[in-house]
Design an enzyme around this catalytic site. Structure first.
Site, short mmCIF file in Angstrom:
data_model
loop_
_atom_site.label_atom_id
_atom_site.label_comp_id
_atom_site.label_asym_id
_atom_site.label_seq_id
_atom_site.Cartn_x
_atom_site.Cartn_y
_atom_site.Cartn_z
N ASP A 40 -6.85 -1.82 10.02
CA ASP A 40 -5.63 -2.42 9.86
C ASP A 40 -4.67 -1.16 10.24
OD1 ASP A 40 -6.19 -4.48 8.39
OD2 ASP A 40 -5.98 -3.57 6.48
N GLY A 41 -5.21 0.20 10.61
CA GLY A 41 -4.38 0.97 11.23
C GLY A 41 -3.79 0.71 12.53
N ASN B 248 3.73 -1.17 6.30
CA ASN B 248 2.96 -1.06 4.92
C ASN B 248 3.87 -0.25 4.27
OD1 ASN B 248 0.46 -2.44 5.05
ND2 ASN B 248 -0.69 -0.71 5.17
N ASP B 249 4.07 0.90 4.33
CA ASP B 249 4.91 1.77 3.58
C ASP B 249 5.21 2.87 4.06
OD1 ASP B 249 2.32 3.57 3.42
OD2 ASP B 249 1.48 2.05 2.20
N ARG C 155 9.38 12.61 -10.76
CA ARG C 155 8.74 13.83 -10.63
C ARG C 155 7.29 13.57 -10.61
NH1 ARG C 155 6.87 18.46 -13.89
NH2 ARG C 155 7.24 20.67 -12.78
N ASP D 23 3.25 13.05 -7.95
CA ASP D 23 2.12 13.67 -6.82
C ASP D 23 2.75 12.86 -5.60
OD1 ASP D 23 0.83 15.20 -8.79
OD2 ASP D 23 -1.21 14.15 -8.48
N THR E 36 -1.05 -3.62 -0.99
CA THR E 36 -2.50 -3.77 -1.33
C THR E 36 -2.97 -2.54 -1.00
OG1 THR E 36 -3.01 -4.68 0.87
CG2 THR E 36 -2.56 -6.40 -0.88
N TYR F 138 -1.33 1.89 -0.30
CA TYR F 138 -1.24 3.11 -1.18
C TYR F 138 -0.40 2.63 -2.34
CZ TYR F 138 -0.23 8.16 -1.39
OH TYR F 138 -0.20 9.38 -1.73
N ALA G 138 0.77 9.29 -10.27
CA ALA G 138 0.65 10.32 -11.09
C ALA G 138 2.02 10.71 -11.35
CB ALA G 138 -0.33 11.31 -10.48
#
EC number: 2.7.1.23
Length: 309
Positions: free
Chosen positions: A69-70, A138-139, A166, A168, A179, A181, A203
């Site tokens: 995919d990359g 993607n993102d 706030r 991670d 689908t 990260y 998180a």
């Protein structure tokens, strides 16, 4: 497409020689010109033309991505100014974008030049990252550096402040990237037919703690607060800025920015549904293999044996 130039986009580190050889032999028989980025000249046969990376997509009728995919995302970004059909050949691990397995490549190439395929349109995120223009299919993510504190940033939509995060990491994704990260951070799966962006904190410690789904017509503005730890900025998983301590990211949705070749859309969707379900299983690949019937397990083992020398 016969007589046109086909561009090869290669995985940066994997051995792609067998797949490239198959394509080169097929192209020679059909009198089709192949091209590759100049920096990959040594990885392809002499008959393949070398072209400057920023000119490859402009000079080609279609691109063939060889990797996972990359690599596919890189090919889409390469052609974003003038989108060209991109055929993905799978050499990765999971692969949600790529469709063609190496044994099926000859027939896939025939269908490519015969225009016997459908085009799957993909949106991208056009981003201003502290004054630098980048594109993500993607993102784009703001990620904390281990041991250095948390990402602290404010969110504004169409100029109106919503609140702060706030956490991670803070991930803004397209439906395609939902689908990846964003999904790992607990974000929702978004249908590829939907025109939307999703902002997902990973998180979260304070502030907005759930995903925010936004219209394709809205713009997103993230700005680091003074109390934020240094953050890395990733685009489609690639590091583009490290240890940023101030600045902002401005993001807008761009539809029809990429064109992916689909040969069997229904089978492709079914395979992706299976891949997603396997990602949620708490089992290692070797454990999953033990669940297969004996005959299928033996067939898979034979396929993975190295070729005789």
């Amino acid at each position: 497409m016969a007589g046109d130039v086909l561009g090869l986009v290669l995985h940066p580190t994997r051995d792609v020689s067998e797949v490239v050889g198959t394509i080169a032999d097929w192209a020679a028989r059909h009198r089709i010109t192949l091209a590759v980025r100049a920096e990959d000249r040594a990885r392809v046969p002499a008959a393949v033309e070398a072209i400057a990376a920023d000119e490859l997509a402009d000079r080609c009728a279609a691109l063939i991505s060889i990797g996972g995919d990359g690599t596919m995302l890189g090919a889409l970004r390469m052609a974003v100014r003038d989108p060209k059909p991109v055929l993905g050949v799978h050499l990765g691990r999971v692969g949600f974008l790529v469709e063609v397995e190496p044994p099926d490549l000859p027939r896939a190439l025939e269908r490519l030049v015969e225009h016997d395929f459908t085009v799957e349109s993909h949106a991208c995120l056009a981003c201003d990252v502290c004054g630098d223009d980048v594109v993500a299919f993607n993102d784009i993510a703001l990620v904390r550096q281990p041991g250095a504190g948390f990402v602290t940033a404010t969110l504004a939509v169409d100029g109106q402040r919503y609140g702060y995060y706030r956490c991670d990491a803070l991930v803004v994704s397209t439906p395609t990237g939902s689908t990846a990260y964003s999904y790992a951070a607990g974000g929702p799966l978004i249908s590829p037919a939907t025109e939307a962006m999703v902002v997902t904190p990973s998180a979260p410690m304070a502030g907005i703690s759930r995903s925010v789904l936004l219209s394709a017509h809205e713009t997103v503005h993230l700005e680091l607060r003074a109390d934020s730890a240094p953050v890395a900025v990733e685009m489609d998983g690639l590091l583009i800025r490290q240890a940023a301590t101030e600045g902002s990211v401005h993001i807008r949705y761009v539809k029809d920015a990429g064109r992916v070749v689909r040969l069997d859309p229904r089978r492709y969707q079914e395979r992706n549904q299976l891949k997603l379900s396997l990602l949620d299983l708490p089992l290692l690949p070797d454990q999953l293999r033990e669940l297969l019937p004996d005959g299928l397990r033996e067939q898979l083992s034979r396929r993975e044996l190295p070729p005789p020398r």
